[in-house]
Write a protein that holds these residues in place. Structure first.
Motif, PDB file in Angstrom:
ATOM      1  N   PRO A  53      40.394  50.080  50.690  1.00 11.41           N
ATOM      2  CA  PRO A  53      40.928  48.847  51.279  1.00 11.41           C
ATOM      3  C   PRO A  53      39.876  48.031  52.024  1.00 11.41           C
ATOM      4  O   PRO A  53      40.008  46.807  52.122  1.00 11.41           O
ATOM      5  N   LEU A  54      38.829  48.698  52.519  1.00  9.22           N
ATOM      6  CA  LEU A  54      37.768  47.938  53.195  1.00  9.22           C
ATOM      7  C   LEU A  54      37.038  47.041  52.206  1.00  9.22           C
ATOM      8  O   LEU A  54      36.783  45.861  52.471  1.00  9.22           O
ATOM      9  N   VAL A  55      36.707  47.607  51.043  1.00 10.60           N
ATOM     10  CA  VAL A  55      36.018  46.817  50.013  1.00 10.60           C
ATOM     11  C   VAL A  55      36.924  45.677  49.559  1.00 10.60           C
ATOM     12  O   VAL A  55      36.493  44.530  49.434  1.00 10.60           O
ATOM     13  N   VAL A  56      38.209  45.999  49.342  1.00 12.97           N
ATOM     14  CA  VAL A  56      39.168  44.955  48.931  1.00 12.97           C
ATOM     15  C   VAL A  56      39.247  43.883  50.019  1.00 12.97           C
ATOM     16  O   VAL A  56      39.178  42.688  49.730  1.00 12.97           O
ATOM     17  N   GLY A  57      39.357  44.321  51.262  1.00  7.74           N
ATOM     18  CA  GLY A  57      39.497  43.385  52.374  1.00  7.74           C
ATOM     19  C   GLY A  57      38.317  42.430  52.488  1.00  7.74           C
ATOM     20  O   GLY A  57      38.502  41.231  52.687  1.00  7.74           O
ATOM     21  N   PHE A  58      37.106  42.962  52.332  1.00  2.87           N
ATOM     22  CA  PHE A  58      35.915  42.107  52.437  1.00  2.87           C
ATOM     23  C   PHE A  58      35.797  41.152  51.252  1.00  2.87           C
ATOM     24  O   PHE A  58      35.090  40.156  51.331  1.00  2.87           O
ATOM     25  N   SER A  59      36.484  41.468  50.160  1.00  6.96           N
ATOM     26  CA  SER A  59      36.379  40.610  48.971  1.00  6.96           C
ATOM     27  C   SER A  59      37.459  39.529  48.935  1.00  6.96           C
ATOM     28  O   SER A  59      37.422  38.654  48.069  1.00  6.96           O
ATOM     29  N   LEU A  60      38.416  39.617  49.856  1.00  7.88           N
ATOM     30  CA  LEU A  60      39.520  38.644  49.828  1.00  7.88           C
ATOM     31  C   LEU A  60      39.098  37.311  50.429  1.00  7.88           C
ATOM     32  O   LEU A  60      38.374  37.286  51.423  1.00  7.88           O
ATOM     33  N   PRO A  61      39.575  36.213  49.871  1.00  8.34           N
ATOM     34  CA  PRO A  61      39.291  34.920  50.494  1.00  8.34           C
ATOM     35  C   PRO A  61      40.112  34.759  51.774  1.00  8.34           C
ATOM     36  O   PRO A  61      41.168  35.383  51.911  1.00  8.34           O
ATOM     37  N   ALA A  62      39.610  33.941  52.701  1.00 11.98           N
ATOM     38  CA  ALA A  62      40.337  33.716  53.962  1.00 11.98           C
ATOM     39  C   ALA A  62      41.421  32.685  53.711  1.00 11.98           C
ATOM     40  O   ALA A  62      41.214  31.484  53.880  1.00 11.98           O
ATOM     41  N   ARG A  63      42.578  33.148  53.290  1.00 16.40           N
ATOM     42  CA  ARG A  63      43.686  32.229  53.048  1.00 16.40           C
ATOM     43  C   ARG A  63      45.009  32.986  53.101  1.00 16.40           C
ATOM     44  O   ARG A  63      45.047  34.211  53.075  1.00 16.40           O
ATOM     45  N   GLY A  64      46.082  32.221  53.185  1.00 15.96           N
ATOM     46  CA  GLY A  64      47.403  32.832  53.270  1.00 15.96           C
ATOM     47  C   GLY A  64      47.909  33.270  51.911  1.00 15.96           C
ATOM     48  O   GLY A  64      47.206  33.162  50.900  1.00 15.96           O
ATOM     49  N   VAL A  65      49.142  33.732  51.903  1.00 13.32           N
ATOM     50  CA  VAL A  65      49.762  34.208  50.669  1.00 13.32           C
ATOM     51  C   VAL A  65      49.903  33.039  49.696  1.00 13.32           C
ATOM     52  O   VAL A  65      50.180  31.916  50.096  1.00 13.32           O
ATOM     53  N   ASN A  66      49.706  33.318  48.413  1.00  9.46           N
ATOM     54  CA  ASN A  66      49.548  32.226  47.448  1.00  9.46           C
ATOM     55  C   ASN A  66      50.823  31.840  46.688  1.00  9.46           C
ATOM     56  O   ASN A  66      51.893  32.410  46.888  1.00  9.46           O
ATOM     57  N   ALA A  67      50.654  30.889  45.772  1.00  9.38           N
ATOM     58  CA  ALA A  67      51.791  30.346  45.025  1.00  9.38           C
ATOM     59  C   ALA A  67      52.436  31.387  44.122  1.00  9.38           C
ATOM     60  O   ALA A  67      53.648  31.367  43.905  1.00  9.38           O
TER      61      ALA A  67
END
Lengths: 358, 277
Positions: free
Chosen positions: B116-130
């Motif tokens: 989850p750390l690797v996933v977390g660092f790869s996520l864009p800084a944005r809210g839940v999407n369409a």
């Protein structure tokens, strides 16, 4: 006089070797890591992967503090509550035992993630298994925070009192019935012997905690160290299972549309079953789930009650955590009995409330 | 297993494998909090609770690491004394370095925290999407009205001819059958197979975390004549209305058709700092 070589490496040499190794590793790392990061970022910019990642990290971020609270209580129980003292606190009569376990959630107000390490520890300490089950299932529902949030969430619909009372009553009843069944199945006594292998393997750097040698020995430092070691162990053990459950939950959230579940909202029994399934998949914290249930206005009272009673007892992440914490027979009893009992009691409560409120 | 080991070892020493996930998760949560990214994933109060949890994890790491160093130093001293005296306790090194611990499970579990750390660092800084809006029930009007009722939204201000409100305000007015001109900020979502000129204006309501965020979605369509009257090219507007595009949409409510006819629109370059309702 010249010193003879001893064949060992002195401290300065070790530092030099470490610096050299770090420098050699830093070059490929500087190339490989940004490349990996770039590709991962590209992958997670896709809508579905992004949703999966967001749900995964969100569930973990939300649950970890509560697991930590549970692990802290568990560590304190381990160090400060000897089995003999616990045994003295347990009533002899079965109904009293079950009632005491159901009420313990008011004194130890932890949500469903936090209660797992506490119940696991108490079980290891010799708490009868039926009490552990009742405490684990009813605790997150009778928690004062949960009761208050349920009351607040349904104020706007005029269902504050009936929903809160029905939730607590159904939750405690389901928990006690499952506790009775487990008692009948397991017989008397605790489930220490039936605890999963992970428990027996619980050691800290070679020190076996289960040997009862970690009681407070007078030195404050060692007491803190003991509590800490139990916190860390519980956090890691249950955190690992939580991680597994979160991966599953995130996968289901990202790939399974909810339309099908929502579409059965007006069919009586099916709607309650659908809401329970929704609770199982959503993994909502019991302290906030009432606000979500209140929003499912197209569902009946019974459907929403089913969501509120079933969710804190069973969801994807909880099943994974139970796997790591409790004997398999106990888990089987919970898995087999909780769904039908929740469904039946929610429908019954829905019918009673409909009769009373006209 | 360890009953027969040295008495000096009865205060457990945490291994590096046990300690690093605490450091990693503690530091990661503090990083998310410091950059404000945590609020894309958690509701405010839970964000603060997560920070408190992270501080506890870091404190546990510092204490555990300090304890480990102290024990290692003491053990080295003892071993040096033993060497001088010509005796070597074979068990003692085991209780310090962690060898002899049960199985590979703990190492696998410890390493699993990396995922989850690797996933977390790869996520864009944005809210839940369409996509989530569509998957999680956007378009269910009864639910939308109920969700909207949970929020106080009667703080309307006028912008030109339009009453500016939140999307929950728009949803409430629509479900109450009011014919008004309103404007709100939202992002675009479409169901699978939905024509491009029919879309939803969506914002999420956060109860605890992103996993249980609920979409408040208002069905919308472009009023081409009104847009033309205001100098827009409806085709170009339609082409720019991609999923996840944030807009300020102004239009009139049509309760019979349960739709907002968009008459004026502003495209936002990035989503707001707090994308949730």
């Amino acid at each position: 006089m010249a010193r003879l070589p001893t064949g060992g490496i002195d401290r300065r040499d070790k530092v030099k070797i470490a610096v050299l190794a770090a420098a050699v590793l830093a070059i490929p790392a500087a190339i490989v890591l940004p490349w990996v990061h770039r590709h991962l970022e590209a992958f997670f910019s896709g809508a579905r992967a992004q949703l999966f990642g967001q749900v995964l990290v969100a569930i973990l971020l939300e649950a970890f503090p509560f697991v930590l609270i549970g692990a802290t209580i568990s560590g304190l129980v381990e160090v400060f509550l000897p089995p003999e003292r616990l045994a003295r606190l347990i009533p002899r009569r079965l109904p009293l035992r079950l009632l005491m376990a159901a009420g313990a959630g008011i004194i130890l107000p932890v949500c469903e993630c936090g209660i797992v390490p506490v119940a696991r520890r108490l079980l290891r300490k010799g708490l009868p298994i039926e009490m552990a089950v009742v405490f684990m299932l009813a605790g997150p529902i009778v928690n004062p925070m949960v009761v208050a949030s349920t009351a607040v969430a349904f104020v706007g619909q005029g269902l504050s009192l009936p929903m809160t009372v029905a939730r607590v009553a159904c939750g405690v009843t389901v928990a006690m019935l499952v506790g009775l069944a487990v008692y009948a199945w397991f017989g008397r006594g605790s489930a220490r012997d039936a605890a999963p292998a992970a428990d027996d393997a619980h050691t800290h750097s070679g020190c076996a905690e289960a040997h009862g040698r970690h009681g407070p020995d007078g030195a404050a430092g060692s007491v803190v160290a003991n509590v800490l070691s139990h916190i860390v162990h519980d956090f890691l053990l249950l955190g690992g299972y939580l991680l597994l459950g979160s991966l599953l939950a995130a996968g289901l959230q990202a790939f399974m549309p909810r339309d099908l579940l929502v579409s059965v909202g007006k069919t009586p029994v099916l709607a309650t079953a659908a809401m329970m399934l929704m609770a199982f998949l959503l993994n909502v914290c019991s302290e906030a789930d009432a606000f979500l249930a209140a929003a499912f206005a197209q569902f009946s009272f019974a459907g929403r009650l089913g969501f509120l009673v079933f969710g804190p007892m069973l969801d994807v992440k909880l099943v994974a955590m139970y796997l790591g914490a409790f004997p398999k027979r106990m888990l089987l009893a919970v898995l087999l009995l909780v769904p039908p009992l929740c469904l039946t009691l929610s429908e019954l409560a829905g019918w009673v409330v409909a009769m009373l409120m006209g | 297993m360890a009953d027969n080991h040295d008495d000096r070892c009865h205060v457990p020493v945490l291994s590096w494998w046990e300690l690093w996930p605490m450091l990693a998760w503690g530091a990661y949560t503090v990083y998310l909090y410091a950059t404000g990214r945590i609020f894309f994933l958690l509701q405010r109060i839970y964000g603060h609770i997560a920070l408190a949890g992270a501080c506890l994890l870091l404190a546990a790491f510092v204490y555990g690491w300090g304890m480990r160093l102290r024990r290692l130093r003491a053990e080295r001293r003892r071993q040096a004394e033993d060497r001088e005296a010509g005796r070597l306790d074979a068990l003692r090194p085991l209780c310090i370095c962690g060898a002899g611990e049960a199985g590979w499970g703990r190492y696998v579990r410890s390493l699993a925290f990396l995922v989850p750390l690797v996933v977390g660092f790869s996520l864009p800084a944005r809210g839940v999407n369409a996509l989530a809006a569509v998957q999680w029930g956007a378009g269910d009007v009864a639910m939308m009205a109920q969700l909207a009722a949970q929020k106080e939204t009667e703080r309307t201000e006028m912008r030109g001819e339009y009453g500016w409100t939140t999307l929950t305000g728009v949803a409430q007015r629509l479900s109450a059958g009011r014919q008004e001109k309103v404007g709100a900020m939202a992002f675009i979502a479409r169901k699978k197979g939905q024509p491009r000129d029919q879309f939803y204006l969506v914002r999420f309501m956060m109860n605890c975390c992103a996993a249980c965020a609920q979409p408040v979605a208002v069905p919308a369509r472009l009023d081409e004549a009104a847009l033309r009257g205001r100098g827009f090219d409806p085709k170009r507007v339609l082409a720019a209305l991609d999923e996840d595009q944030w807009v300020n949409a102004y239009g009139r409510l049509d309760p019979e058709g349960e739709v907002l006819w968009v008459e004026d629109i502003t495209f936002l370059e990035r989503e707001p700092d707090d994308p949730y309702l």
